[in-house]
Design a protein around this motif. Structure first.
Motif, PDB file in Angstrom:
ATOM      1  N   THR A  47      -2.786  18.002 -11.344  1.00 59.12           N
ATOM      2  CA  THR A  47      -2.937  17.176 -10.175  1.00 59.12           C
ATOM      3  C   THR A  47      -1.824  17.222  -9.211  1.00 59.12           C
ATOM      4  N   VAL A  48      -0.986  18.450  -9.382  1.00 60.54           N
ATOM      5  CA  VAL A  48       0.126  18.456  -8.454  1.00 60.54           C
ATOM      6  C   VAL A  48      -0.113  18.734  -7.218  1.00 60.54           C
ATOM      7  N   VAL A  49      -1.132  19.447  -6.722  1.00 62.41           N
ATOM      8  CA  VAL A  49      -1.708  19.595  -5.621  1.00 62.41           C
ATOM      9  C   VAL A  49      -1.994  18.390  -4.878  1.00 62.41           C
ATOM     10  N   LEU A  50      -2.832  17.550  -5.397  1.00 62.20           N
ATOM     11  CA  LEU A  50      -3.368  16.488  -5.052  1.00 62.20           C
ATOM     12  C   LEU A  50      -2.019  15.441  -4.701  1.00 62.20           C
ATOM     13  N   GLY A  51      -1.097  15.407  -5.596  1.00 62.51           N
ATOM     14  CA  GLY A  51       0.101  14.719  -5.460  1.00 62.51           C
ATOM     15  C   GLY A  51       0.873  15.013  -4.292  1.00 62.51           C
ATOM     16  N   LEU A  70      -0.125  16.787  -1.425  1.00 65.38           N
ATOM     17  CA  LEU A  70      -0.914  16.219  -0.480  1.00 65.38           C
ATOM     18  C   LEU A  70      -0.760  14.973  -0.039  1.00 65.38           C
ATOM     19  N   ILE A  71      -0.509  14.106  -1.049  1.00 64.84           N
ATOM     20  CA  ILE A  71      -0.503  12.633  -0.775  1.00 64.84           C
ATOM     21  C   ILE A  71       0.914  12.248  -0.294  1.00 64.84           C
ATOM     22  N   TYR A  72       1.863  13.064  -0.884  1.00 62.11           N
ATOM     23  CA  TYR A  72       3.351  12.873  -0.577  1.00 62.11           C
ATOM     24  C   TYR A  72       3.807  13.648   0.616  1.00 62.11           C
ATOM     25  N   LEU A  73       3.139  14.453   1.159  1.00 61.33           N
ATOM     26  CA  LEU A  73       3.428  15.428   2.388  1.00 61.33           C
ATOM     27  C   LEU A  73       3.625  14.146   3.778  1.00 61.33           C
ATOM     28  N   PRO A  74       2.740  13.560   3.855  1.00 58.90           N
ATOM     29  CA  PRO A  74       2.869  12.752   5.030  1.00 58.90           C
ATOM     30  C   PRO A  74       3.816  11.350   4.747  1.00 58.90           C
ATOM     31  N   ILE A  75       4.218  10.889   3.785  1.00 58.63           N
ATOM     32  CA  ILE A  75       4.993   9.722   3.233  1.00 58.63           C
ATOM     33  C   ILE A  75       6.487  10.537   3.346  1.00 58.63           C
ATOM     34  N   ILE A  76       6.691  11.717   2.923  1.00 51.38           N
ATOM     35  CA  ILE A  76       8.016  12.329   2.922  1.00 51.38           C
ATOM     36  C   ILE A  76       8.436  12.599   4.316  1.00 51.38           C
ATOM     37  N   PHE A 105       0.744  -1.401  -0.019  1.00 48.91           N
ATOM     38  CA  PHE A 105      -0.112  -0.131  -0.194  1.00 48.91           C
ATOM     39  C   PHE A 105       1.104   1.385   0.003  1.00 48.91           C
ATOM     40  N   VAL A 106       1.966   1.249   0.879  1.00 50.07           N
ATOM     41  CA  VAL A 106       2.729   2.403   0.927  1.00 50.07           C
ATOM     42  C   VAL A 106       3.459   2.619  -0.579  1.00 50.07           C
ATOM     43  N   GLY A 107       3.788   1.434  -1.129  1.00 49.77           N
ATOM     44  CA  GLY A 107       4.462   1.720  -2.391  1.00 49.77           C
ATOM     45  C   GLY A 107       3.487   2.269  -3.466  1.00 49.77           C
ATOM     46  N   ILE A 108       2.365   1.701  -3.353  1.00 44.20           N
ATOM     47  CA  ILE A 108       1.275   2.222  -4.418  1.00 44.20           C
ATOM     48  C   ILE A 108       1.003   3.666  -4.156  1.00 44.20           C
ATOM     49  N   ALA A 112       1.304   9.204  -5.972  1.00 50.05           N
ATOM     50  CA  ALA A 112       1.974  10.613  -5.623  1.00 50.05           C
ATOM     51  C   ALA A 112       2.837  11.043  -6.723  1.00 50.05           C
ATOM     52  N   ALA A 113       3.871  10.268  -7.031  1.00 51.76           N
ATOM     53  CA  ALA A 113       4.908  10.756  -8.187  1.00 51.76           C
ATOM     54  C   ALA A 113       4.138  10.857  -9.558  1.00 51.76           C
ATOM     55  N   LEU A 114       3.167  10.061  -9.737  1.00 55.19           N
ATOM     56  CA  LEU A 114       2.490  10.285 -10.990  1.00 55.19           C
ATOM     57  C   LEU A 114       1.785  11.557 -11.236  1.00 55.19           C
ATOM     58  N   LEU A 115       1.195  11.705  -9.901  1.00 57.50           N
ATOM     59  CA  LEU A 115       0.256  13.148  -9.804  1.00 57.50           C
ATOM     60  C   LEU A 115       1.029  14.357  -9.604  1.00 57.50           C
ATOM     61  N   LEU A 116       2.199  14.128  -9.177  1.00 55.10           N
ATOM     62  CA  LEU A 116       3.320  15.359  -9.377  1.00 55.10           C
ATOM     63  C   LEU A 116       3.872  15.622 -10.698  1.00 55.10           C
TER      64      LEU A 116
END
Length: 196
Positions: A51-55, A57-63, A34-37, A42-46
């Protein structure tokens, strides 16, 4: 993608604090996938401007998690890159603040008067911005390199390169504790502090 495919993405020994964490993380099963997905999503959305904002927002807690983990276990592999990647995602969120400001309970009139609208930005070379980015990069690099007096490094041979002399008993004790005995970072640091 290695997480999505269910493969390990590191060869660190389990005795290493980060290797121990990543081994346990690998054995969590579908959480690992799940974390990998989410990272790939997030990378694709960025990559897509719409869709950069959504990417971000998803990537912030991960990084943020990766950054805190890297600093907590003193991991060389991402000790510099993860804080810089965190700064980059924070910059993206600030740059696109006009798109997400309505989710915050602030006074919108004050916010609009402080921040310029996106249309008002000029095409001048942003000297202040790049000076600030350069200063942040320097701060992160120097802070992460000078913050700790000793690090586990990735292997025993890498760890003992920090030992200044052959009589540096504490340094050798620390490296042996981490890489050969497999004790936790806290216990090894305590043993280091007890060496005369």
């Amino acid at each position: 993608m290695q997480k999505v495919l269910g493969e390990r993405f590191t060869v660190l020994a389990v005795n290493h604090p980060m290797g121990n964490f990543l081994d346990a993380f690998y054995h969590t099963g579908y959480y690992y996938t799940f974390v990998g997905i989410m990272q790939v999503l997030a990378a694709l959305l960025l990559l897509i401007p719409r869709t950069v904002v959504l990417g971000a927002l998803i990537y912030l807690p991960i990084i943020l998690n990766i950054c805190i983990l890297s600093l907590a276990v003193r991991f060389d592999g991402s000790q510099i890159t993860s804080p810089l990647m965190l700064c980059a995602v924070l910059f993206l969120l600030c740059w696109n603040y006009h798109s997400i400001k309505h989710i915050f309970p602030f006074n919108y009139l004050q916010v609009n008067s402080v921040l310029p609208k996106k249309e008002e930005l000029t095409k001048r070379f942003p000297l202040k911005f790049f000076t600030g980015v350069f200063a942040v990069v320097l701060f992160v690099v120097f802070h992460t390199r000078l913050f700790y007096d000793i690090m586990p490094r990735n292997s025993y041979s890498d760890c003992i390169t920090q030992c200044t002399t052959e009589n540096d008993k504490g340094c050798y004790t620390f490296c042996d504790c981490i890489h050969k005995q497999g004790k936790s970072l806290e216990i090894c640091l305590e043993e280091l502090n007890n060496v005369p």
